[in-house]
Every structure is written in C-alpha cells, then in structure tokens.
Design a protein around this motif. Structure first.
Motif, PDB file in Angstrom:
ATOM      1  N   GLN A   1      23.867 -30.749  13.818  1.00  0.00           N
ATOM      2  CA  GLN A   1      22.530 -31.222  13.472  1.00  0.00           C
ATOM      3  C   GLN A   1      21.628 -30.065  13.062  1.00  0.00           C
ATOM      4  O   GLN A   1      20.894 -30.167  12.103  1.00  0.00           O
ATOM      5  CB  GLN A   1      21.907 -31.962  14.647  1.00  0.00           C
ATOM      6  N   LYS A   2      21.709 -28.975  13.789  1.00  0.00           N
ATOM      7  CA  LYS A   2      20.876 -27.818  13.443  1.00  0.00           C
ATOM      8  C   LYS A   2      21.235 -27.291  12.065  1.00  0.00           C
ATOM      9  O   LYS A   2      20.389 -26.971  11.269  1.00  0.00           O
ATOM     10  CB  LYS A   2      21.035 -26.712  14.485  1.00  0.00           C
ATOM     11  N   ARG A   3      22.520 -27.220  11.782  1.00  0.00           N
ATOM     12  CA  ARG A   3      22.955 -26.714  10.497  1.00  0.00           C
ATOM     13  C   ARG A   3      22.499 -27.650   9.385  1.00  0.00           C
ATOM     14  O   ARG A   3      22.041 -27.204   8.347  1.00  0.00           O
ATOM     15  CB  ARG A   3      24.475 -26.552  10.505  1.00  0.00           C
ATOM     16  N   ASP A   4      22.597 -28.950   9.610  1.00  0.00           N
ATOM     17  CA  ASP A   4      22.160 -29.921   8.616  1.00  0.00           C
ATOM     18  C   ASP A   4      20.658 -29.826   8.368  1.00  0.00           C
ATOM     19  O   ASP A   4      20.222 -29.914   7.235  1.00  0.00           O
ATOM     20  CB  ASP A   4      22.523 -31.341   9.043  1.00  0.00           C
ATOM     21  N   ARG A   5      19.889 -29.630   9.390  1.00  0.00           N
ATOM     22  CA  ARG A   5      18.441 -29.500   9.235  1.00  0.00           C
ATOM     23  C   ARG A   5      18.099 -28.252   8.439  1.00  0.00           C
ATOM     24  O   ARG A   5      17.200 -28.258   7.608  1.00  0.00           O
ATOM     25  CB  ARG A   5      17.760 -29.443  10.594  1.00  0.00           C
ATOM     26  N   GLN A   6      18.818 -27.181   8.706  1.00  0.00           N
ATOM     27  CA  GLN A   6      18.565 -25.942   7.973  1.00  0.00           C
ATOM     28  C   GLN A   6      18.984 -26.073   6.515  1.00  0.00           C
ATOM     29  O   GLN A   6      18.293 -25.579   5.630  1.00  0.00           O
ATOM     30  CB  GLN A   6      19.271 -24.780   8.649  1.00  0.00           C
ATOM     31  N   ASP A   7      20.088 -26.748   6.282  1.00  0.00           N
ATOM     32  CA  ASP A   7      20.512 -26.991   4.897  1.00  0.00           C
ATOM     33  C   ASP A   7      19.477 -27.830   4.162  1.00  0.00           C
ATOM     34  O   ASP A   7      19.170 -27.579   3.001  1.00  0.00           O
ATOM     35  CB  ASP A   7      21.865 -27.699   4.852  1.00  0.00           C
ATOM     36  N   ARG A   8      18.943 -28.813   4.845  1.00  0.00           N
ATOM     37  CA  ARG A   8      17.927 -29.671   4.248  1.00  0.00           C
ATOM     38  C   ARG A   8      16.654 -28.883   3.950  1.00  0.00           C
ATOM     39  O   ARG A   8      16.041 -29.032   2.894  1.00  0.00           O
ATOM     40  CB  ARG A   8      17.615 -30.837   5.187  1.00  0.00           C
ATOM     41  N   ALA A   9      16.268 -27.999   4.855  1.00  0.00           N
ATOM     42  CA  ALA A   9      15.084 -27.165   4.638  1.00  0.00           C
ATOM     43  C   ALA A   9      15.301 -26.253   3.438  1.00  0.00           C
ATOM     44  O   ALA A   9      14.403 -26.099   2.600  1.00  0.00           O
ATOM     45  CB  ALA A   9      14.784 -26.345   5.892  1.00  0.00           C
ATOM     46  N   HIS A  10      16.499 -25.683   3.329  1.00  0.00           N
ATOM     47  CA  HIS A  10      16.812 -24.814   2.193  1.00  0.00           C
ATOM     48  C   HIS A  10      16.735 -25.598   0.886  1.00  0.00           C
ATOM     49  O   HIS A  10      16.136 -25.145  -0.088  1.00  0.00           O
ATOM     50  CB  HIS A  10      18.207 -24.216   2.371  1.00  0.00           C
ATOM     51  N   SER A  11      17.307 -26.781   0.884  1.00  0.00           N
ATOM     52  CA  SER A  11      17.306 -27.624  -0.310  1.00  0.00           C
ATOM     53  C   SER A  11      15.886 -28.022  -0.717  1.00  0.00           C
ATOM     54  O   SER A  11      15.532 -27.971  -1.902  1.00  0.00           O
ATOM     55  CB  SER A  11      18.140 -28.877  -0.050  1.00  0.00           C
ATOM     56  N   ARG A  12      15.085 -28.380   0.260  1.00  0.00           N
ATOM     57  CA  ARG A  12      13.701 -28.759  -0.049  1.00  0.00           C
ATOM     58  C   ARG A  12      12.878 -27.567  -0.538  1.00  0.00           C
ATOM     59  O   ARG A  12      12.016 -27.715  -1.396  1.00  0.00           O
ATOM     60  CB  ARG A  12      13.051 -29.395   1.170  1.00  0.00           C
ATOM     61  N   GLY A  13      13.158 -26.400  -0.008  1.00  0.00           N
ATOM     62  CA  GLY A  13      12.493 -25.197  -0.489  1.00  0.00           C
ATOM     63  C   GLY A  13      12.883 -24.893  -1.923  1.00  0.00           C
ATOM     64  O   GLY A  13      12.046 -24.520  -2.744  1.00  0.00           O
ATOM     65  N   TYR A  14      14.155 -25.088  -2.242  1.00  0.00           N
ATOM     66  CA  TYR A  14      14.623 -24.872  -3.613  1.00  0.00           C
ATOM     67  C   TYR A  14      13.929 -25.844  -4.567  1.00  0.00           C
ATOM     68  O   TYR A  14      13.445 -25.448  -5.621  1.00  0.00           O
ATOM     69  CB  TYR A  14      16.144 -25.050  -3.684  1.00  0.00           C
ATOM     70  N   GLN A  15      13.862 -27.094  -4.160  1.00  0.00           N
ATOM     71  CA  GLN A  15      13.195 -28.104  -4.993  1.00  0.00           C
ATOM     72  C   GLN A  15      11.725 -27.761  -5.205  1.00  0.00           C
ATOM     73  O   GLN A  15      11.186 -27.945  -6.299  1.00  0.00           O
ATOM     74  CB  GLN A  15      13.333 -29.481  -4.353  1.00  0.00           C
ATOM     75  N   ALA A  16      11.078 -27.262  -4.174  1.00  0.00           N
ATOM     76  CA  ALA A  16       9.670 -26.878  -4.293  1.00  0.00           C
ATOM     77  C   ALA A  16       9.511 -25.702  -5.253  1.00  0.00           C
ATOM     78  O   ALA A  16       8.578 -25.666  -6.059  1.00  0.00           O
ATOM     79  CB  ALA A  16       9.097 -26.527  -2.922  1.00  0.00           C
ATOM     80  N   GLY A  17      10.416 -24.749  -5.184  1.00  0.00           N
ATOM     81  CA  GLY A  17      10.364 -23.604  -6.080  1.00  0.00           C
ATOM     82  C   GLY A  17      10.576 -24.004  -7.528  1.00  0.00           C
ATOM     83  O   GLY A  17       9.896 -23.517  -8.435  1.00  0.00           O
ATOM     84  N   VAL A  18      11.509 -24.900  -7.763  1.00  0.00           N
ATOM     85  CA  VAL A  18      11.772 -25.387  -9.123  1.00  0.00           C
ATOM     86  C   VAL A  18      10.554 -26.136  -9.656  1.00  0.00           C
ATOM     87  O   VAL A  18      10.219 -26.033 -10.840  1.00  0.00           O
ATOM     88  CB  VAL A  18      13.030 -26.288  -9.146  1.00  0.00           C
ATOM     89  N   ALA A  19       9.876 -26.858  -8.772  1.00  0.00           N
ATOM     90  CA  ALA A  19       8.698 -27.619  -9.178  1.00  0.00           C
ATOM     91  C   ALA A  19       7.476 -26.723  -9.396  1.00  0.00           C
ATOM     92  O   ALA A  19       6.452 -27.174  -9.890  1.00  0.00           O
ATOM     93  CB  ALA A  19       8.370 -28.677  -8.124  1.00  0.00           C
ATOM     94  N   GLY A  20       7.589 -25.446  -9.011  1.00  0.00           N
ATOM     95  CA  GLY A  20       6.498 -24.504  -9.231  1.00  0.00           C
ATOM     96  C   GLY A  20       5.458 -24.484  -8.130  1.00  0.00           C
ATOM     97  O   GLY A  20       4.356 -23.973  -8.323  1.00  0.00           O
ATOM     98  N   ARG A  21       5.797 -25.019  -6.967  1.00  0.00           N
ATOM     99  CA  ARG A  21       4.841 -25.005  -5.860  1.00  0.00           C
ATOM    100  C   ARG A  21       4.754 -23.616  -5.241  1.00  0.00           C
ATOM    101  O   ARG A  21       5.680 -22.831  -5.300  1.00  0.00           O
ATOM    102  CB  ARG A  21       5.274 -26.005  -4.788  1.00  0.00           C
ATOM    103  N   SER A  22       3.642 -23.360  -4.614  1.00  0.00           N
ATOM    104  CA  SER A  22       3.405 -22.091  -3.939  1.00  0.00           C
ATOM    105  C   SER A  22       4.219 -22.024  -2.648  1.00  0.00           C
ATOM    106  O   SER A  22       4.494 -23.048  -2.021  1.00  0.00           O
ATOM    107  CB  SER A  22       1.921 -21.975  -3.600  1.00  0.00           C
TER     108      SER A  22
END
Length: 57
Positions: A4-25
């Motif tokens: 579960q911890k690993r999945d949560r961290q993977d999800r956080a990484h993925s969401r951070g990547y999506q935010a970066g692609v979208a140009g968010r700060s």
C-alpha cells in the motif's frame, strides 16, 4: 502494508508528473507527508525535464 505504501508513493509520483506536464507550479503539491511530497516533487521535476527536452507537448 508495504504494498500500500509503495502504491501510494507511485500514485504521488504519477500525479506530480501530470501536474508538471500541465504546467502547474511545484507549490501546488497537495501532499503533507514528507515521503509523498518527495515523490510528487520527483514526478514534477521529471515532467519539467521531459518538457524541456521536447518529449512532452
């Protein structure tokens, strides 16, 4: 439990990547815990680097 911890961290990484692609700060990070925030920022940095290299439009 570790899965579960690993999945949560993977999800956080993925969401951070999506935010970066979208140009968010990077200040838009929604996580408070150190581990999740670190993963989110890592994904965000990766997306910014990919955008600068022209890998992502």
């Amino acid at each position: 439990m570790k899965r579960q911890k690993r999945d949560r961290q993977d999800r956080a990484h993925s969401r951070g990547y999506q935010a970066g692609v979208a140009g968010r700060s990077r200040d838009m990070c929604p996580y408070q815990s150190t581990e999740a925030k670190s993963e989110w920022l890592g994904g965000w940095r990766e997306a910014i680097a990919d955008k600068q290299q022209g890998l992502v439009k």
